[in-house]
Motif scaffolding. Structure first.
Motif, mmCIF file in Angstrom:
data_model
loop_
_atom_site.group_PDB
_atom_site.id
_atom_site.type_symbol
_atom_site.label_atom_id
_atom_site.label_comp_id
_atom_site.label_asym_id
_atom_site.label_seq_id
_atom_site.Cartn_x
_atom_site.Cartn_y
_atom_site.Cartn_z
ATOM 1 N N SER A 8 -0.028 -7.997 -0.279
ATOM 2 C CA SER A 8 0.482 -6.915 0.697
ATOM 3 C C SER A 8 0.951 -7.779 1.850
ATOM 4 O O SER A 8 0.118 -8.316 2.318
ATOM 5 N N THR A 9 2.184 -7.540 2.163
ATOM 6 C CA THR A 9 2.541 -8.271 3.314
ATOM 7 C C THR A 9 1.895 -7.679 4.611
ATOM 8 O O THR A 9 1.935 -8.671 5.644
ATOM 9 N N GLN A 34 5.316 -8.140 -4.378
ATOM 10 C CA GLN A 34 4.089 -7.622 -3.768
ATOM 11 C C GLN A 34 3.248 -6.836 -4.877
ATOM 12 O O GLN A 34 3.658 -5.787 -5.496
ATOM 13 N N ARG A 38 0.688 -1.135 -0.182
ATOM 14 C CA ARG A 38 -0.041 -0.213 0.217
ATOM 15 C C ARG A 38 0.840 0.747 0.858
ATOM 16 O O ARG A 38 1.857 0.355 1.686
ATOM 17 N N GLY A 39 0.766 2.279 0.621
ATOM 18 C CA GLY A 39 1.587 3.243 1.271
ATOM 19 C C GLY A 39 0.901 4.141 1.984
ATOM 20 O O GLY A 39 -0.442 3.808 2.469
ATOM 21 N N GLN A 40 1.414 5.109 2.628
ATOM 22 C CA GLN A 40 0.722 6.124 3.301
ATOM 23 C C GLN A 40 -0.251 6.794 2.585
ATOM 24 O O GLN A 40 -0.256 7.075 1.513
ATOM 25 N N TRP A 45 2.060 1.324 -3.232
ATOM 26 C CA TRP A 45 3.625 1.196 -3.172
ATOM 27 C C TRP A 45 4.102 0.094 -4.494
ATOM 28 O O TRP A 45 3.616 -1.001 -4.611
ATOM 29 N N LYS A 106 13.329 9.699 -2.456
ATOM 30 C CA LYS A 106 12.821 8.585 -1.621
ATOM 31 C C LYS A 106 13.569 7.290 -1.746
ATOM 32 O O LYS A 106 13.104 6.777 -2.937
ATOM 33 N N ILE A 128 7.698 -2.512 5.443
ATOM 34 C CA ILE A 128 8.789 -1.423 5.017
ATOM 35 C C ILE A 128 9.011 -1.814 3.579
ATOM 36 O O ILE A 128 8.980 -2.985 3.142
HETATM 37 C C1 BTN Z 1 4.686 4.858 2.083
HETATM 38 O O1 BTN Z 1 5.715 5.443 1.798
HETATM 39 O O2 BTN Z 1 3.950 5.387 1.544
HETATM 40 C C2 BTN Z 1 4.954 3.571 2.747
HETATM 41 C C3 BTN Z 1 5.094 2.320 1.866
HETATM 42 C C4 BTN Z 1 5.137 1.328 2.668
HETATM 43 C C5 BTN Z 1 5.340 -0.187 1.793
HETATM 44 C C6 BTN Z 1 5.529 -1.293 2.455
HETATM 45 S S1 BTN Z 1 6.112 -2.498 1.319
HETATM 46 C C7 BTN Z 1 5.723 -3.963 2.549
HETATM 47 C C8 BTN Z 1 4.423 -3.440 3.297
HETATM 48 N N1 BTN Z 1 3.345 -4.106 2.788
HETATM 49 C C9 BTN Z 1 2.392 -3.023 2.358
HETATM 50 O O3 BTN Z 1 1.657 -3.142 1.697
HETATM 51 N N2 BTN Z 1 2.988 -1.891 2.382
HETATM 52 C C10 BTN Z 1 4.325 -1.706 3.297
#
Ligand code: BTN
Length: 241
Positions: A8-9, A34, A38-40, A45, A106, A128
């Protein structure tokens, strides 16, 4: 810095921040692949390697205190929005709090992780994910789209990345100059479902209401039958027809 492959960045950037070498503000870490994004809300992601943007930007908004964290969210969302608007037009919206939507699908999302020191924001890691040239999405991502799916052609990832960074910087400089109202109004004007009569679910209850505004701290304010209620991310679900 572009990495061929990383979990994950955001995690990578947070790790280098905790090492002793200073990391300059404005550092961008981008990953071609990647594999554990990780997302919210503890979501994952997914992004096909080489086809999408997955990156993290480091900002140091130490002029904002913890209570103002949501202004960073606004600046980042607006930066992505303004970079894409010339390509995609008015079908583009920001879905509260920081999803990038095209019509009802989305296109991208963000995970912003702020590291606080006392009541100040020490570091803000803005991660992002934007779907650019990917054509097929998993069944469980039925709501996802990409720029390619919308415009039927491929786009150069680095060009889009540069546009996004430039626009985020511009909004960040507005914040630095104290123009919070400008940024808050711009964010509100681009909000998905603003003032529209729509259905939501909260606490297991479905209701109809209209988004009125977002509080300074980032809560979503919905008018239900003349009464306003404020929600945080875990408390409300948008119900698409
Ligand atoms: C979401 O919509 O749930 C958020 C997604 C965010 C994804 C980005 S990709 C780059 C950065 N590294 C991660 O692990 N997550 C964010």
């Amino acid at each position: 810095m572009t990495l061929k492959q990383v979990d994950s960045t955001n995690t990578f950037l947070k790790n280098i921040l905790s090492n002793s070498k200073p990391v300059p503000e404005g550092t961008v870490i981008m990953a071609e692949d990647q594999f554990a994004g990780r997302g919210q809300r503890e979501n994952v992601w997914h992004a096909e390697p080489g086809k999408n943007l997955t990156f993290s930007i480091l900002l140091r908004p130490n002029f904002i205190d913890a209570a103002g964290q949501y202004d960073v969210t606004r600046a980042a969302s607006l930066g992505v929005y303004d970079a894409l608007q010339p390509l995609l037009g008015d079908g583009l919206k920001i879905k509260w709090p920081n999803d990038i939507y095209y019509q009802d699908k989305k296109l991208g999302g963000m995970l912003i992780e702020n590291i606080l020191q006392g009541s100040q924001i020490k570091n803000s890691v803005i991660g992002i994910g934007l779907n650019v040239n990917q054509d097929n999405f998993h069944d469980n991502a039925h709501n996802a789209t990409s720029i390619r799916k919308i415009l039927q052609r491929d786009y150069d990832l680095k060009n889009i990345l540069a546009e996004i960074c430039n626009h985020i910087e511009a909004y960040y400089l507005h914040l630095k100059a104290g123009r919070f109202d400008f940024v808050r109004n711009a964010y509100l004007s681009r909000l998905y479902w603003l003032n529209e009569e729509r259905q939501y679910r909260s606490n297991g209850q479905v209701f109809t209401g209209r988004i009125k505004c977002v509080t300074n701290a980032g809560m979503l304010v919905i008018d239900k039958d003349g009464e306003e209620a404020a929600f945080n991310l875990k408390e409300i679900e948008f119900l698409n027809k």
